[in-house]
Motif scaffolding. Sequence first.
Motif, mmCIF file in Angstrom:
data_model
loop_
_atom_site.group_PDB
_atom_site.id
_atom_site.type_symbol
_atom_site.label_atom_id
_atom_site.label_comp_id
_atom_site.label_asym_id
_atom_site.label_seq_id
_atom_site.Cartn_x
_atom_site.Cartn_y
_atom_site.Cartn_z
ATOM 1 N N ASP A 185 8.132 27.887 23.369
ATOM 2 C CA ASP A 185 8.155 26.709 24.236
ATOM 3 C C ASP A 185 7.172 25.648 23.752
ATOM 4 O OD1 ASP A 185 10.069 27.820 25.879
ATOM 5 O OD2 ASP A 185 8.630 28.534 27.370
ATOM 6 N N GLN A 186 5.948 26.081 23.433
ATOM 7 C CA GLN A 186 4.880 25.137 23.127
ATOM 8 C C GLN A 186 5.180 24.308 21.887
ATOM 9 O OE1 GLN A 186 2.438 24.907 25.284
ATOM 10 N NE2 GLN A 186 1.108 23.428 24.274
ATOM 11 N N VAL A 187 5.701 24.942 20.847
ATOM 12 C CA VAL A 187 5.918 24.205 19.604
ATOM 13 C C VAL A 187 7.072 23.213 19.743
ATOM 14 C CG1 VAL A 187 7.546 25.805 18.454
ATOM 15 C CG2 VAL A 187 5.871 24.510 17.091
ATOM 16 N N ARG A 188 8.037 23.503 20.576
ATOM 17 C CA ARG A 188 9.120 22.545 20.811
ATOM 18 C C ARG A 188 8.629 21.337 21.607
ATOM 19 N NH1 ARG A 188 14.842 25.717 21.985
ATOM 20 N NH2 ARG A 188 15.540 25.705 19.803
ATOM 21 N N HIS A 189 7.817 21.588 22.618
ATOM 22 C CA HIS A 189 7.249 20.468 23.377
ATOM 23 C C HIS A 189 6.391 19.593 22.471
ATOM 24 C CE1 HIS A 189 8.890 22.063 26.981
ATOM 25 N NE2 HIS A 189 8.026 23.050 27.125
ATOM 26 N N ALA A 207 6.710 19.257 19.151
ATOM 27 C CA ALA A 207 7.584 18.545 18.222
ATOM 28 C C ALA A 207 8.227 17.331 18.891
ATOM 29 C CB ALA A 207 8.662 19.487 17.692
ATOM 30 N N ASP A 208 8.520 17.448 20.182
ATOM 31 C CA ASP A 208 9.128 16.327 20.915
ATOM 32 C C ASP A 208 8.195 15.123 21.006
ATOM 33 O OD1 ASP A 208 11.463 17.729 21.344
ATOM 34 O OD2 ASP A 208 10.927 18.386 23.374
ATOM 35 N N LEU A 229 8.250 26.929 13.118
ATOM 36 C CA LEU A 229 8.044 25.506 12.873
ATOM 37 C C LEU A 229 9.303 24.821 12.371
ATOM 38 C CD1 LEU A 229 4.543 25.745 11.141
ATOM 39 C CD2 LEU A 229 5.001 25.007 13.483
ATOM 40 N N HIS A 252 13.038 26.680 14.541
ATOM 41 C CA HIS A 252 13.003 26.604 15.999
ATOM 42 C C HIS A 252 12.601 25.213 16.490
ATOM 43 C CE1 HIS A 252 12.652 28.097 20.088
ATOM 44 N NE2 HIS A 252 11.453 27.547 20.170
ATOM 45 N N ALA A 253 11.563 24.627 15.882
ATOM 46 C CA ALA A 253 11.077 23.321 16.336
ATOM 47 C C ALA A 253 11.690 22.163 15.564
ATOM 48 C CB ALA A 253 9.560 23.262 16.226
ATOM 49 N N ARG A 294 8.008 15.242 11.095
ATOM 50 C CA ARG A 294 9.189 15.242 11.957
ATOM 51 C C ARG A 294 10.443 15.064 11.094
ATOM 52 N NH1 ARG A 294 11.452 17.455 15.967
ATOM 53 N NH2 ARG A 294 12.250 16.192 17.645
#
Length: 306
Positions: free
Chosen positions: A166-170, A172-173, A280, A283-284, A306
């Motif tokens: 969850d944390q790495v996706r948030h 990356a956003d 990284l 997933h992200a 990014r």
Amino acid sequence: MNIEVFLTEAEIAQEFVESIEARDLPEKFFYWFPRSVRAWLDLAQNSVTAGLRQCWEGLELAALKLPSDDSTLSVVSLGSGDGAKDRSLIKSLQQTGRAIKYFPVDASQALLELACSTAEDAEIETMGIKADISSPMHLVLASDAAESPKIFLMAGNTLGGFDPLDQVRHLADCMHAGDRLIIDGEISYEAVLARGEDPAVRRFAMAPLTASGVAEVDGELRFEHKRDERHAGLHLITRHFRAGRDLTLALPGEHTLPRGERVLLNFRYAYTPEAFHWLLAKHAGLKIVNEIRGADGRSILAVCAR
């Protein structure tokens, strides 16, 4: 000293009482109490964290592959602590003539003030942000306080103190084209588990309970290894304290910890190198532009775009 507050002391105090009642203490409380701050500062210089420090010491500016322009660069440190690793990188960036604005982000008022005051003494333009980086909203607010291009820092296996998927996706956003993320992790779960015998690690793990009137001799502190079955190579080291007798906690109201009850303490993820890359890149959805391994073979640092 300029500090923007998204998480007040009253809010975190109430959350601590609620977490004690739920018998589950999240990451932010392990840096909040004065006792916790002292324990963390000791641990940050301990030999058990040497591998992560070596990764950051080996980071060269060329590894960041920053766009070549003269715009002001924002350095946003998520879970900054006292900012020691941040300042070393910022000084290197300043030596290139680049203008820098520094945004340390932490839930700990004491550590945030230390990061800000030390940076200001070094004549670094600084704005602290008191926030809970486990909150997606707080992450966005912290990111929006700085202008791109940004370098996001997440040091000391900070990612491992949260659900990394969850944390790495948030995180990356929050990134835009031209931004960079420098993030580290530990790639030996055996080493993370074994350090549970280190007195400094045990003092750190017990600090929030100790501040509430509970000592390790009042029960049993255990470290255990689990596998996160959501993806191969994700290892979870959990910590919990089991009361050996009926305990009364030094908190407002009548709070007790009966004999045999457990309190879950903060946890740490460790990864295989392949799982760290997957987290990284796949997933992200980030691009890994550079990587550094610790000399001990137990730590990894990645520079991402990014």
